[in-house]
Design a protein around this motif. Structure first.
Motif, mmCIF file in Angstrom:
data_model
loop_
_atom_site.group_PDB
_atom_site.id
_atom_site.type_symbol
_atom_site.label_atom_id
_atom_site.label_comp_id
_atom_site.label_asym_id
_atom_site.label_seq_id
_atom_site.Cartn_x
_atom_site.Cartn_y
_atom_site.Cartn_z
ATOM 1 N N ALA A 19 0.833 -1.205 0.000
ATOM 2 C CA ALA A 19 0.000 0.000 0.000
ATOM 3 C C ALA A 19 0.867 1.255 0.000
ATOM 4 C CB ALA A 19 -0.930 0.000 1.201
ATOM 5 N N ALA A 20 1.968 1.215 0.720
ATOM 6 C CA ALA A 20 2.868 2.371 0.746
ATOM 7 C C ALA A 20 3.494 2.599 -0.622
ATOM 8 C CB ALA A 20 3.957 2.163 1.795
ATOM 9 N N LEU A 21 3.886 1.535 -1.281
ATOM 10 C CA LEU A 21 4.464 1.673 -2.619
ATOM 11 C C LEU A 21 3.431 2.174 -3.619
ATOM 12 C CD1 LEU A 21 6.737 -1.478 -2.892
ATOM 13 C CD2 LEU A 21 7.449 0.894 -2.662
ATOM 14 N N ASP A 22 2.226 1.647 -3.556
ATOM 15 C CA ASP A 22 1.177 2.083 -4.477
ATOM 16 C C ASP A 22 0.843 3.546 -4.256
ATOM 17 O OD1 ASP A 22 1.038 -0.358 -5.664
ATOM 18 O OD2 ASP A 22 -0.673 -1.045 -4.493
ATOM 19 N N GLY A 23 0.812 3.967 -3.029
ATOM 20 C CA GLY A 23 0.515 5.357 -2.725
ATOM 21 C C GLY A 23 1.599 6.287 -3.236
ATOM 22 N N ARG A 24 2.835 5.831 -3.164
ATOM 23 C CA ARG A 24 3.939 6.667 -3.626
ATOM 24 C C ARG A 24 3.907 6.789 -5.143
ATOM 25 N NH1 ARG A 24 9.638 4.970 -1.602
ATOM 26 N NH2 ARG A 24 9.064 3.158 -2.799
ATOM 27 N N ARG A 25 3.539 5.720 -5.839
ATOM 28 C CA ARG A 25 3.474 5.753 -7.294
ATOM 29 C C ARG A 25 2.342 6.632 -7.787
ATOM 30 N NH1 ARG A 25 3.142 -0.094 -8.312
ATOM 31 N NH2 ARG A 25 4.939 -0.682 -7.141
ATOM 32 N N ALA A 26 1.252 6.647 -7.072
ATOM 33 C CA ALA A 26 0.068 7.371 -7.521
ATOM 34 C C ALA A 26 0.084 8.837 -7.102
ATOM 35 C CB ALA A 26 -1.184 6.693 -6.969
ATOM 36 N N SER A 27 1.131 9.270 -6.441
ATOM 37 C CA SER A 27 1.129 10.619 -5.887
ATOM 38 C C SER A 27 1.720 11.650 -6.848
ATOM 39 C CB SER A 27 1.883 10.645 -4.561
ATOM 40 O OG SER A 27 3.248 10.364 -4.803
ATOM 41 N N GLY A 28 1.238 11.709 -8.059
ATOM 42 C CA GLY A 28 1.693 12.737 -8.983
ATOM 43 C C GLY A 28 2.391 12.153 -10.190
ATOM 44 N N THR A 29 2.821 13.056 -11.046
ATOM 45 C CA THR A 29 3.489 12.625 -12.260
ATOM 46 C C THR A 29 4.954 13.015 -12.216
ATOM 47 O OG1 THR A 29 2.919 14.696 -13.356
ATOM 48 C CG2 THR A 29 1.381 12.861 -13.623
ATOM 49 N N ARG A 30 5.715 12.406 -13.083
ATOM 50 C CA ARG A 30 7.140 12.685 -13.161
ATOM 51 C C ARG A 30 7.351 13.970 -13.950
ATOM 52 N NH1 ARG A 30 8.791 7.868 -15.020
ATOM 53 N NH2 ARG A 30 9.296 7.201 -12.950
ATOM 54 N N HIS A 31 8.276 14.779 -13.512
ATOM 55 C CA HIS A 31 8.591 16.020 -14.210
ATOM 56 C C HIS A 31 9.178 15.685 -15.581
ATOM 57 C CE1 HIS A 31 10.509 19.847 -15.135
ATOM 58 N NE2 HIS A 31 9.660 20.368 -14.270
ATOM 59 N N PRO A 32 8.804 16.419 -16.620
ATOM 60 C CA PRO A 32 9.296 16.108 -17.970
ATOM 61 C C PRO A 32 10.826 16.105 -18.084
ATOM 62 C CG PRO A 32 7.495 17.667 -18.100
ATOM 63 C CD PRO A 32 7.800 17.493 -16.647
ATOM 64 N N LEU A 33 11.509 16.985 -17.362
ATOM 65 C CA LEU A 33 12.969 16.993 -17.441
ATOM 66 C C LEU A 33 13.574 15.729 -16.832
ATOM 67 C CD1 LEU A 33 13.827 20.710 -16.638
ATOM 68 C CD2 LEU A 33 13.876 19.537 -18.841
ATOM 69 N N ILE A 34 12.928 15.193 -15.814
ATOM 70 C CA ILE A 34 13.401 13.942 -15.224
ATOM 71 C C ILE A 34 13.211 12.804 -16.220
ATOM 72 C CG2 ILE A 34 13.065 12.287 -13.344
ATOM 73 C CD1 ILE A 34 14.330 14.951 -12.497
ATOM 74 N N ALA A 35 12.067 12.799 -16.902
ATOM 75 C CA ALA A 35 11.813 11.774 -17.918
ATOM 76 C C ALA A 35 12.844 11.861 -19.037
ATOM 77 C CB ALA A 35 10.399 11.926 -18.470
ATOM 78 N N VAL A 36 13.170 13.069 -19.480
ATOM 79 C CA VAL A 36 14.177 13.241 -20.529
ATOM 80 C C VAL A 36 15.535 12.760 -20.035
ATOM 81 C CG1 VAL A 36 15.460 14.985 -21.850
ATOM 82 C CG2 VAL A 36 12.970 15.105 -21.704
ATOM 83 N N ALA A 37 15.881 13.096 -18.803
ATOM 84 C CA ALA A 37 17.166 12.664 -18.248
ATOM 85 C C ALA A 37 17.252 11.143 -18.141
ATOM 86 C CB ALA A 37 17.376 13.297 -16.878
ATOM 87 N N MET A 38 16.126 10.498 -17.945
ATOM 88 C CA MET A 38 16.123 9.041 -17.861
ATOM 89 C C MET A 38 16.278 8.407 -19.237
ATOM 90 S SD MET A 38 13.109 8.567 -15.068
ATOM 91 C CE MET A 38 12.985 6.814 -15.220
ATOM 92 N N VAL A 39 15.751 9.054 -20.274
ATOM 93 C CA VAL A 39 15.728 8.464 -21.610
ATOM 94 C C VAL A 39 17.001 8.766 -22.399
ATOM 95 C CG1 VAL A 39 14.537 8.602 -23.831
ATOM 96 C CG2 VAL A 39 13.228 8.412 -21.734
ATOM 97 N N LEU A 40 17.605 9.921 -22.181
ATOM 98 C CA LEU A 40 18.753 10.327 -22.999
ATOM 99 C C LEU A 40 19.911 9.325 -23.016
ATOM 100 C CD1 LEU A 40 18.999 14.172 -22.651
ATOM 101 C CD2 LEU A 40 18.406 12.821 -24.648
ATOM 102 N N PRO A 41 20.311 8.739 -21.895
ATOM 103 C CA PRO A 41 21.411 7.764 -21.977
ATOM 104 C C PRO A 41 21.095 6.594 -22.916
ATOM 105 C CG PRO A 41 21.049 8.384 -19.708
ATOM 106 C CD PRO A 41 19.930 8.990 -20.502
ATOM 107 N N LEU A 42 19.873 6.131 -22.910
ATOM 108 C CA LEU A 42 19.490 5.043 -23.806
ATOM 109 C C LEU A 42 19.510 5.505 -25.259
ATOM 110 C CD1 LEU A 42 18.486 2.167 -24.206
ATOM 111 C CD2 LEU A 42 16.153 3.042 -23.936
ATOM 112 N N VAL A 43 19.049 6.717 -25.505
ATOM 113 C CA VAL A 43 19.068 7.255 -26.867
ATOM 114 C C VAL A 43 20.498 7.318 -27.385
ATOM 115 C CG1 VAL A 43 18.656 9.338 -28.229
ATOM 116 C CG2 VAL A 43 16.923 8.539 -26.617
ATOM 117 N N PHE A 44 21.400 7.846 -26.572
ATOM 118 C CA PHE A 44 22.795 7.954 -27.001
ATOM 119 C C PHE A 44 23.421 6.581 -27.222
ATOM 120 C CE2 PHE A 44 22.663 12.225 -24.826
ATOM 121 C CZ PHE A 44 22.606 12.927 -26.010
#
Length: 69
Positions: A19-44
């Motif tokens: 329940a604690a993990l589910d609550g943490r996941r559902a508590s908002g969205t990821r900032h777009p810059l964080i998403a880009v930072a996560m994807v860029l290494p794979l792109v490169f």
């Protein structure tokens, strides 16, 4: 009887943790810059491995054009 009580307590602890993990996941969205930072290494990595720098640049410019930039 003690074994049953221990199992019940362990299950309850597992449910609380889930329940604690589910609550943490559902508590908002990821900032777009964080998403880009996560994807860029794979792109490169993929661009280097497959030699597709030109394709990456073409796709990026196409996306930028669609977004109006």
């Amino acid at each position: 009887m003690a074994e049953t009580t221990a199992r019940t307590a362990l299950r309850a602890q597992g449910r609380r943790a889930a329940a604690a993990l589910d609550g943490r996941r559902a508590s908002g969205t990821r900032h777009p810059l964080i998403a880009v930072a996560m994807v860029l290494p794979l792109v490169f990595l993929l661009a280097v491995v497959f030699g597709g720098w030109e394709a990456v640049i073409t796709q990026a410019s196409s996306v930028a054009g669609m977004l109006g930039r």
